[in-house]
Design a protein around this motif. Structure first.
Motif, mmCIF file in Angstrom:
data_model
loop_
_atom_site.group_PDB
_atom_site.id
_atom_site.type_symbol
_atom_site.label_atom_id
_atom_site.label_comp_id
_atom_site.label_asym_id
_atom_site.label_seq_id
_atom_site.Cartn_x
_atom_site.Cartn_y
_atom_site.Cartn_z
ATOM 1 N N MET A 1 0.835 -1.215 0.000
ATOM 2 C CA MET A 1 0.000 0.000 0.000
ATOM 3 C C MET A 1 0.868 1.262 0.000
ATOM 4 O O MET A 1 0.715 2.149 -0.808
ATOM 5 C CB MET A 1 -0.870 -0.009 1.264
ATOM 6 N N ILE A 2 1.819 1.317 0.959
ATOM 7 C CA ILE A 2 2.732 2.462 1.034
ATOM 8 C C ILE A 2 4.159 1.941 0.989
ATOM 9 O O ILE A 2 4.501 0.994 1.692
ATOM 10 C CB ILE A 2 2.529 3.242 2.355
ATOM 11 N N ARG A 3 4.972 2.554 0.125
ATOM 12 C CA ARG A 3 6.360 2.114 -0.031
ATOM 13 C C ARG A 3 7.288 3.309 0.077
ATOM 14 O O ARG A 3 7.232 4.223 -0.744
ATOM 15 C CB ARG A 3 6.536 1.544 -1.441
ATOM 16 N N LEU A 4 8.151 3.299 1.109
ATOM 17 C CA LEU A 4 9.144 4.365 1.220
ATOM 18 C C LEU A 4 10.502 3.772 0.912
ATOM 19 O O LEU A 4 10.833 2.695 1.387
ATOM 20 C CB LEU A 4 9.187 4.940 2.646
ATOM 21 N N GLN A 5 11.277 4.496 0.090
ATOM 22 C CA GLN A 5 12.596 3.993 -0.246
ATOM 23 C C GLN A 5 13.653 5.060 -0.017
ATOM 24 O O GLN A 5 13.622 6.114 -0.654
ATOM 25 C CB GLN A 5 12.618 3.562 -1.714
ATOM 26 N N ASN A 6 14.525 4.766 0.937
ATOM 27 C CA ASN A 6 15.655 5.665 1.224
ATOM 28 C C ASN A 6 15.254 7.124 1.385
ATOM 29 O O ASN A 6 15.838 8.017 0.783
ATOM 30 C CB ASN A 6 16.702 5.570 0.103
ATOM 31 N N ILE A 7 14.252 7.316 2.208
ATOM 32 C CA ILE A 7 13.784 8.683 2.406
ATOM 33 C C ILE A 7 14.758 9.443 3.288
ATOM 34 O O ILE A 7 15.188 8.970 4.342
ATOM 35 C CB ILE A 7 12.398 8.683 3.077
ATOM 36 N N GLU A 8 15.092 10.637 2.826
ATOM 37 C CA GLU A 8 15.971 11.497 3.592
ATOM 38 C C GLU A 8 15.328 12.867 3.651
ATOM 39 O O GLU A 8 14.737 13.320 2.663
ATOM 40 C CB GLU A 8 17.320 11.591 2.870
ATOM 41 N N LYS A 9 15.369 13.505 4.825
ATOM 42 C CA LYS A 9 14.830 14.862 4.914
ATOM 43 C C LYS A 9 15.811 15.745 5.654
ATOM 44 O O LYS A 9 16.207 15.466 6.782
ATOM 45 C CB LYS A 9 13.482 14.858 5.649
ATOM 46 N N VAL A 10 16.224 16.786 4.997
ATOM 47 C CA VAL A 10 17.152 17.728 5.612
ATOM 48 C C VAL A 10 16.455 19.079 5.715
ATOM 49 O O VAL A 10 15.908 19.584 4.735
ATOM 50 C CB VAL A 10 18.433 17.874 4.764
ATOM 51 N N TYR A 11 16.427 19.640 6.892
ATOM 52 C CA TYR A 11 15.912 21.005 7.067
ATOM 53 C C TYR A 11 17.075 21.959 7.085
ATOM 54 O O TYR A 11 18.019 21.783 7.843
ATOM 55 C CB TYR A 11 15.145 21.133 8.386
ATOM 56 N N ARG A 12 17.009 22.957 6.254
ATOM 57 C CA ARG A 12 18.088 23.950 6.231
ATOM 58 C C ARG A 12 17.552 25.281 6.724
ATOM 59 O O ARG A 12 16.584 25.798 6.214
ATOM 60 C CB ARG A 12 18.606 24.139 4.804
ATOM 61 N N THR A 13 18.193 25.790 7.731
ATOM 62 C CA THR A 13 17.936 27.185 8.089
ATOM 63 C C THR A 13 19.218 27.938 7.794
ATOM 64 O O THR A 13 20.192 27.342 7.324
ATOM 65 C CB THR A 13 17.564 27.331 9.576
ATOM 66 N N ASN A 14 19.235 29.218 8.061
ATOM 67 C CA ASN A 14 20.403 30.035 7.720
ATOM 68 C C ASN A 14 21.684 29.492 8.338
ATOM 69 O O ASN A 14 22.743 29.528 7.728
ATOM 70 C CB ASN A 14 20.198 31.475 8.202
ATOM 71 N N THR A 15 21.548 29.003 9.552
ATOM 72 C CA THR A 15 22.761 28.632 10.270
ATOM 73 C C THR A 15 23.001 27.128 10.331
ATOM 74 O O THR A 15 24.135 26.683 10.234
ATOM 75 C CB THR A 15 22.708 29.176 11.713
#
Ligand SMILES: Nc1ncnc2c1ncn2[C@@H]1O[C@H](COP(=O)(O)OP(=O)(O)OP(=O)(O)O)[C@@H](O)[C@H]1O
Ligand SMILES: [Mg+2]
Lengths: 221, 394
Positions: A1-15
């Motif tokens: 039903m749901i397939r996630l593959q190598n999910i990466e999440k990067v949050y960038r702020t100024n610093t």
């Protein structure tokens, strides 16, 4: 039903750069009830938002119902969420200026449906969560447990296949929490909904089929 | 969705009240400004109705040392002959001080069928029409024939004629002097309106009496139509000649085209000030609207996020916010238009209904435009928020 593959999440702020998710791969079968646990800030909400197409991953691929989602336009994504997904949040996110019934009808407003049809479906959804006697109330006139039940009614009114719940019992005492959990379990077993739930409560997690643990953006179990 | 918007707006009527009041006040203030602008514009577009080019106004004081009518009439006639014999002169006419673009206004009341009408009153001789190239719609201007008439002859303007007589012919009608209660007057002609009080002045009732050149009282003005070739040298010659003739009084010469320009600038000044004030007001209102709509988005971030989650696209959110602003402005405009419509209905200020109607329409379009412009950017901004970000729990 749901397939996630190598999910990466990067949050960038100024610093700073925060790696909120680090190569998560996950399969959720149809009809499964999955819980996600982990310490605060480990990326649970981020993961749920990505599954719910509310946020885009920095890397990796999500398939829902065998459909790739990375090339969908804003409008297509909105449509997809409307048809396939139901959301429940810790802080309910009800619109205080709308009555209970209007809150529940909300997802149907973004489809083609008549007013009477909307009313019928919303009433039925409220009946399922045991709130038929509160349709004319405003959210501010309800207790936390009642608010969450309204939110569940809103999540299921469009009959989605997947329900995503981010700490749905987080603001409630254990009795209330159990009631909410009963409803979710009912939706899962009787109506066949696929549910992914973020929780801090081991007891709630025990009532689901499978538990995924995150730590610092990575899957540890 | 419209019904949904109404529900949302109705349930938030308290918060929306302020915004709607702001829109209503802007509508009313802009209504006043648009009415004035439309009024001035319409007046500006009316024909001038007189030929002011190459007309000089020669003002003179009362002739002293002469008391009997005959010698005064003779004296005036000799002045006239002196002026007209100059090769640069095309025409000469005697008038009272109420000349086009002059400083004098003479208001009076005249009656027809026991109804009193306020009217501007002018006094001029038989040559006046030719000197200022005034056109007649009906009847004729004063002439020698009138020496013998029992009633005093008058010529009324088109506006006055329409108000008093409607479509009927006015020539031959008998009116009376309501201000002094003596004497009957017979309409012998209807002239086109002349915008003698400036290019932006509105239509006004007006009538001419025939000048009695043997009248002993007061000075007056001699209008002199000169050829385009008449120059400053001629003007000083004219001045010298007439100073010699009218030794006991003072004279001065003005040019009617310059007087007109002066008069127009006098009127234009306040208009420009008004426009500047209006400009500031508009900026103020726009900033206010923008601020409220902008504030709304930030306050309603959670709602926006939720709507996105349950199926609204970014464009849909933007449309909804703009839709709300338009519904609010429509309600305000309806209320505002209700008040504004009273002006033509009650005929306030004696301005034509059409002027008010045009002003109302312009005002409505303007407010809609303002609201649209002010909600465009906040709406766009709202559409651009990521749903996850909007739903962020704080
Ligand atoms: N919009 C954002 N910008 C920058 N950093 C973010 C943003 N959203 C989340 N983060 C960071 O990503 C990490 C994961 O956040 P997330 O909200 O997914 O945690 P969580 O597991 O849901 O925590 P909690 O149990 O407290 O809800 C955190 O370090 C957080 O500071
Ligand atoms: Mg969280």
């Amino acid at each position: 039903m749901i397939r996630l593959q190598n999910i990466e999440k990067v949050y960038r702020t100024n610093t700073v750069e925060t790696m909120a998710l680090n190569s998560i791969s996950l399969n959720v079968a149809k009809g499964e009830f999955l819980s996600i646990m982990g310490p605060s800030g480990c990326g649970k909400s981020t993961l749920l938002n990505i599954i719910g197409l509310l946020d885009a991953p920095s890397k990796g691929e999500i398939k829902i119902d065998d459909q790739k989602t990375d090339h969908m336009s804003d409008k297509q994504l909105a449509n997809f969420r409307n048809k396939k997904l139901g959301f429940i949040f810790q802080s309910y996110h009800l619109i205080n200026d709308l009555k209970v019934l209007d809150n529940v009808e909300l997802p149907l407003l973004y489809r083609t449906s008549s007013g009477s049809e909307r009313k019928k479906l919303a009433s039925a959804a409220l009946e399922k969560v045991g709130l038929s006697n509160r349709v004319k109330h405003f959210p501010t006139q309800l207790s936390g447990g009642q608010k969450q039940r309204v939110a569940i009614a809103r999540a299921i009114v469009g009959n989605p296949e997947i329900i995503l719940a981010d700490e749905p019992t987080g603001n409630l005492d254990s009795a209330m929490g159990n009631e909410i959990m009963d409803i979710l379990q009912y939706l899962n077993t009787t109506e066949g909904a696929t549910i992914i739930m973020v929780t801090h409560d081991e007891n709630m997690a025990k009532r689901t089929h499978r538990l995924v643990r995150l730590f610092d953006g990575s899957q540890v179990q | 969705m419209i019904k949904h918007l109404f529900k949302l707006i109705w349930n938030k009527k308290k918060q929306n009240f302020l915004l709607m009041t702001e829109m209503l006040v802007s509508f009313i203030v802009m209504f006043a400004i648009f009415t004035l602008l439309v009024y001035y514009y319409q007046n500006y577009n009316r024909p001038i109705g007189l030929d002011y080019d190459n007309v000089w106004n020669l003002g003179y004081g009362s002739p002293q040392g002469m008391s009997d009518a005959d010698s005064i009439a003779n004296f005036r006639e000799s002045i006239k002959q002196t002026i007209i014999s100059m090769p640069q002169v095309e025409g000469v006419s005697f008038s009272d001080a109420n000349i086009p673009y002059g400083d004098a206004n003479i208001g009076t009341m005249i009656a027809y069928n026991k109804v009193n009408w306020p009217s501007e009153m002018y006094t001029a001789d038989d040559n006046y029409q030719k000197v200022l190239n005034i056109t007649l719609n009906e009847g004729r201007w004063f002439s020698k024939i009138d020496d013998a008439s029992r009633e005093k002859p008058i010529v009324i303007n088109e506006t006055f004629k329409e108000r008093v007589f409607g479509r009927e012919s006015a020539v031959g009608k008998i009116m009376s002097d309501a201000a002094f209660g003596k004497g009957t007057m017979k309409v012998i002609g209807v002239m086109n309106d002349m915008k003698d009080k400036g290019d932006y002045a509105g239509p006004q009732n007006g009538y001419f009496r025939r000048m009695d050149t043997s009248n002993t009282g007061g000075g007056g003005i001699i209008l002199i139509k000169v050829k385009p070739t008449a120059d400053a040298a001629f003007e000083s010659r004219l001045y010298k000649t007439l100073s010699n003739l009218m030794r006991n009084t003072s004279i001065d010469i003005k040019h009617m085209d310059k007087e007109r320009t002066k008069r127009n600038t006098q009127l234009l000044g306040p208009i420009i000030v008004l426009l500047i004030i209006a400009g500031f007001l508009i900026i103020n209102v726009a900033l206010g609207l923008f601020g409220v709509l902008w504030y709304n988005i930030n306050k309603r971030k959670n709602e926006i996020g939720l709507r996105r989650a349950v199926g609204a696209s970014g464009a849909g959110i933007s449309k909804q916010l703009m839709g709300e602003a338009l519904v609010l402005s429509t309600i305000s405009l309806l209320v505002g238009a209700f008040f504004a419509v009273q002006f033509p209905l009650l005929n306030v200020f004696n301005i034509a209904s059409g002027t008010y109607i045009i002003a109302i329409i312009l005002d409505i379009l303007f407010i809609y435009f303002l609201v649209l412009v002010c909600s465009l950017y906040p709406g766009r901004q709202a559409a651009a928020i990521y749903p996850a970000e909007a739903l962020h729990e704080d």
